[in-house]
Design a protein around this motif. Structure first.
Motif, PDB file in Angstrom:
ATOM      1  N   LYS A 172       0.850  -1.200   0.000  1.00  0.00           N
ATOM      2  CA  LYS A 172       0.000   0.000   0.000  1.00  0.00           C
ATOM      3  C   LYS A 172       0.883   1.247   0.000  1.00  0.00           C
ATOM      4  O   LYS A 172       0.631   2.196  -0.750  1.00  0.00           O
ATOM      5  N   GLU A 173       1.926   1.246   0.832  1.00  0.00           N
ATOM      6  CA  GLU A 173       2.854   2.378   0.860  1.00  0.00           C
ATOM      7  C   GLU A 173       3.560   2.542  -0.481  1.00  0.00           C
ATOM      8  O   GLU A 173       3.722   3.652  -0.986  1.00  0.00           O
ATOM      9  N   LYS A 174       3.966   1.417  -1.060  1.00  0.00           N
ATOM     10  CA  LYS A 174       4.662   1.455  -2.349  1.00  0.00           C
ATOM     11  C   LYS A 174       3.730   1.985  -3.440  1.00  0.00           C
ATOM     12  O   LYS A 174       4.124   2.817  -4.256  1.00  0.00           O
ATOM     13  N   ALA A 175       2.493   1.507  -3.453  1.00  0.00           N
ATOM     14  CA  ALA A 175       1.520   1.957  -4.457  1.00  0.00           C
ATOM     15  C   ALA A 175       1.215   3.434  -4.284  1.00  0.00           C
ATOM     16  O   ALA A 175       1.162   4.185  -5.268  1.00  0.00           O
ATOM     17  N   ALA A 176       1.040   3.873  -3.051  1.00  0.00           N
ATOM     18  CA  ALA A 176       0.746   5.286  -2.797  1.00  0.00           C
ATOM     19  C   ALA A 176       1.895   6.165  -3.280  1.00  0.00           C
ATOM     20  O   ALA A 176       1.686   7.219  -3.884  1.00  0.00           O
ATOM     21  N   SER A 177       3.118   5.707  -3.038  1.00  0.00           N
ATOM     22  CA  SER A 177       4.291   6.466  -3.486  1.00  0.00           C
ATOM     23  C   SER A 177       4.346   6.540  -5.006  1.00  0.00           C
ATOM     24  O   SER A 177       4.591   7.606  -5.578  1.00  0.00           O
ATOM     25  N   LEU A 178       4.097   5.413  -5.665  1.00  0.00           N
ATOM     26  CA  LEU A 178       4.118   5.392  -7.132  1.00  0.00           C
ATOM     27  C   LEU A 178       3.004   6.257  -7.715  1.00  0.00           C
ATOM     28  O   LEU A 178       3.221   7.003  -8.659  1.00  0.00           O
ATOM     29  N   ILE A 179       1.822   6.146  -7.129  1.00  0.00           N
ATOM     30  CA  ILE A 179       0.679   6.910  -7.637  1.00  0.00           C
ATOM     31  C   ILE A 179       0.911   8.401  -7.459  1.00  0.00           C
ATOM     32  O   ILE A 179       0.651   9.193  -8.362  1.00  0.00           O
ATOM     33  N   SER A 180       1.424   8.807  -6.296  1.00  0.00           N
ATOM     34  CA  SER A 180       1.573  10.242  -6.056  1.00  0.00           C
ATOM     35  C   SER A 180       2.612  10.873  -6.972  1.00  0.00           C
ATOM     36  O   SER A 180       2.511  12.044  -7.310  1.00  0.00           O
ATOM     37  N   ASP A 181       3.614  10.121  -7.392  1.00  0.00           N
ATOM     38  CA  ASP A 181       4.652  10.657  -8.270  1.00  0.00           C
ATOM     39  C   ASP A 181       4.310  10.547  -9.753  1.00  0.00           C
ATOM     40  O   ASP A 181       4.983  11.135 -10.584  1.00  0.00           O
ATOM     41  N   HIS A 182       3.294   9.793 -10.061  1.00  0.00           N
ATOM     42  CA  HIS A 182       2.971   9.502 -11.457  1.00  0.00           C
ATOM     43  C   HIS A 182       1.999  10.532 -12.037  1.00  0.00           C
ATOM     44  O   HIS A 182       1.392  11.298 -11.301  1.00  0.00           O
ATOM     45  N   GLU A 183       1.874  10.507 -13.350  1.00  0.00           N
ATOM     46  CA  GLU A 183       0.943  11.430 -14.011  1.00  0.00           C
ATOM     47  C   GLU A 183      -0.112  10.664 -14.789  1.00  0.00           C
ATOM     48  O   GLU A 183       0.132   9.554 -15.266  1.00  0.00           O
ATOM     49  N   PHE A 184      -1.284  11.310 -14.897  1.00  0.00           N
ATOM     50  CA  PHE A 184      -2.436  10.695 -15.540  1.00  0.00           C
ATOM     51  C   PHE A 184      -3.150  11.714 -16.427  1.00  0.00           C
ATOM     52  O   PHE A 184      -3.130  12.910 -16.147  1.00  0.00           O
ATOM     53  N   TYR A 185      -3.779  11.182 -17.469  1.00  0.00           N
ATOM     54  CA  TYR A 185      -4.702  11.974 -18.275  1.00  0.00           C
ATOM     55  C   TYR A 185      -6.101  11.692 -17.759  1.00  0.00           C
ATOM     56  O   TYR A 185      -6.369  10.628 -17.211  1.00  0.00           O
ATOM     57  N   TYR A 186      -6.988  12.648 -17.926  1.00  0.00           N
ATOM     58  CA  TYR A 186      -8.386  12.373 -17.613  1.00  0.00           C
ATOM     59  C   TYR A 186      -9.240  12.797 -18.797  1.00  0.00           C
ATOM     60  O   TYR A 186      -8.844  13.603 -19.627  1.00  0.00           O
ATOM     61  N   ILE A 187     -10.415  12.186 -18.871  1.00  0.00           N
ATOM     62  CA  ILE A 187     -11.338  12.495 -19.963  1.00  0.00           C
ATOM     63  C   ILE A 187     -12.636  13.004 -19.360  1.00  0.00           C
ATOM     64  O   ILE A 187     -13.147  12.450 -18.389  1.00  0.00           O
ATOM     65  N   GLU A 188     -13.114  14.124 -19.918  1.00  0.00           N
ATOM     66  CA  GLU A 188     -14.369  14.708 -19.459  1.00  0.00           C
ATOM     67  C   GLU A 188     -15.082  15.274 -20.673  1.00  0.00           C
ATOM     68  O   GLU A 188     -14.494  16.031 -21.450  1.00  0.00           O
ATOM     69  N   LYS A 189     -16.347  14.881 -20.827  1.00  0.00           N
ATOM     70  CA  LYS A 189     -17.172  15.330 -21.961  1.00  0.00           C
ATOM     71  C   LYS A 189     -16.455  15.074 -23.281  1.00  0.00           C
ATOM     72  O   LYS A 189     -16.352  15.945 -24.143  1.00  0.00           O
ATOM     73  N   ALA A 190     -15.902  13.843 -23.394  1.00  0.00           N
ATOM     74  CA  ALA A 190     -15.248  13.357 -24.613  1.00  0.00           C
ATOM     75  C   ALA A 190     -13.987  14.136 -24.987  1.00  0.00           C
ATOM     76  O   ALA A 190     -13.485  14.026 -26.089  1.00  0.00           O
ATOM     77  N   GLU A 191     -13.452  14.909 -24.062  1.00  0.00           N
ATOM     78  CA  GLU A 191     -12.208  15.631 -24.317  1.00  0.00           C
ATOM     79  C   GLU A 191     -11.173  15.210 -23.276  1.00  0.00           C
ATOM     80  O   GLU A 191     -11.471  15.065 -22.096  1.00  0.00           O
ATOM     81  N   GLU A 192      -9.923  15.008 -23.745  1.00  0.00           N
ATOM     82  CA  GLU A 192      -8.860  14.552 -22.867  1.00  0.00           C
ATOM     83  C   GLU A 192      -7.996  15.725 -22.389  1.00  0.00           C
ATOM     84  O   GLU A 192      -7.686  16.631 -23.155  1.00  0.00           O
TER      85      GLU A 192
END
Length: 196
Positions: free
Chosen positions: A131-151
Motif C-alpha cells: 500500500k505504501e509502495k503503491a501510494a508512493s508510485l501513484i503520487s509521483d505519477h501522471e495521468f490523463y483524464y477524460i471529461e465530456k469526450a475531451e482529454e
C-alpha cells in the motif's frame, strides 16, 4: 524456473552474490511463509555454509552452499534439495526447487515492524508494504483524464485532487496512466485519491 512461478511472483530478481549476499541475505531472520498457520519456522543463513532453522523454540543447525550463481543446495530434515534463489523485493526471498513449480517464500522479519507469527501477520505486513509502495508510485505519477469526450493532462494525483476540491472537474472522470493508450481499465479520479 517455470513460467508459473514468474506469473505468481512477477519481477523476480535472481540472487546475485555481490548485490545480495552480505547486505540482504546473510544473518537475516527469514520467516517461512509456507506452513506458518501450523508452525513458525525461521531460517538464518550463516557464513561458512551453516543454516540455523528455528521451529517451536528449537534450533536445528544444518548446512547450505552456493553451487553456481543463484543455485543453492540446502540440507534439511527432509534431505538435500537444490533450489534457485530469487528476491521479489529486498525483504522477500523465494527459493524454487529446481525442475519444479515448488517454491518456498520467506519474509525478512527484520523488515517488519511486528513479529510475524501468523498468516494474518504476514498478510498485514504485505498489505502495508505494498500500500505504501503503491501510494508512493501513484503520487509521483501522471495521468490523463477524460471529461465530456475531451482529454486533458497529464496531471499528478495531487493536481487532480486539487481540481476536484475546486470543483473544476468531476471526481468520477475516467483516468489513464501516461503509458496507457486507452481508458479500458475504467479507473476514475476517486480511485486514485482513495489510494493515497
Amino acid at each position: 524456473m517455470s513460467t508459473a512461478i514468474f506469473n505468481l511472483f512477477p519481477n523476480l530478481e535472481p540472487f546475485h552474490h555481490d548485490t545480495h549476499y552480505e547486505n540482504l541475505f546473510l544473518n537475516q531472520h527469514w520467516v517461512l511463509v509456507n506452513g506458518i498457520t501450523n508452525k513458525k519456522a525461521v531460517y538464518i543463513f550463516k557464513d561458512e555454509n551453516t543454516l540455523h532453522i528455528t521451529q517451536n523454540e528449537t534450533t536445528t543447525e544444518t548446512s547450505w552452499c552456493i553451487e553456481v550463481k543463484n543455485t543453492f543446495s540446502i540440507v534439511t530434515e527432509d534431505g538435500k534439495t537444490t533450489v534457485k534463489a530469487y528476491f521479489k523485493d529486498e525483504d522477500i526471498l523465494v527459493l524454487n526447487r529446481t525442475q519444479t513449480d515448488d517454491c518456498a517464500v520467506f519474509i525478512n522479519e527484520g523488515s517488519a515492524s511486528e513479529t510475524l507469527n501468523t498468516l494474518e501477520d504476514v498478510q498485514q505486513f504485505l498489505h502495508n508494504k505494498y500500500k505504501e509502495k503503491a501510494a508512493s508510485l501513484i503520487s509521483d505519477h501522471e495521468f490523463y483524464y477524460i471529461e465530456k469526450a475531451e482529454e486533458f493532462g497529464p496531471f499528478t494525483v495531487a493536481q487532480l485532487s486539487e481540481k476536484v476540491a475546486n470543483k473544476k472537474i468531476n471526481i468520477y472522470c475516467f483516468v489513464r496512466d501516461v503509458n496507457e493508450h486507452n481508458y479500458n481499465k475504467r479507473l476514475r479520479i476517486k480511485d486514485l485519491i482513495r489510494e493515497l
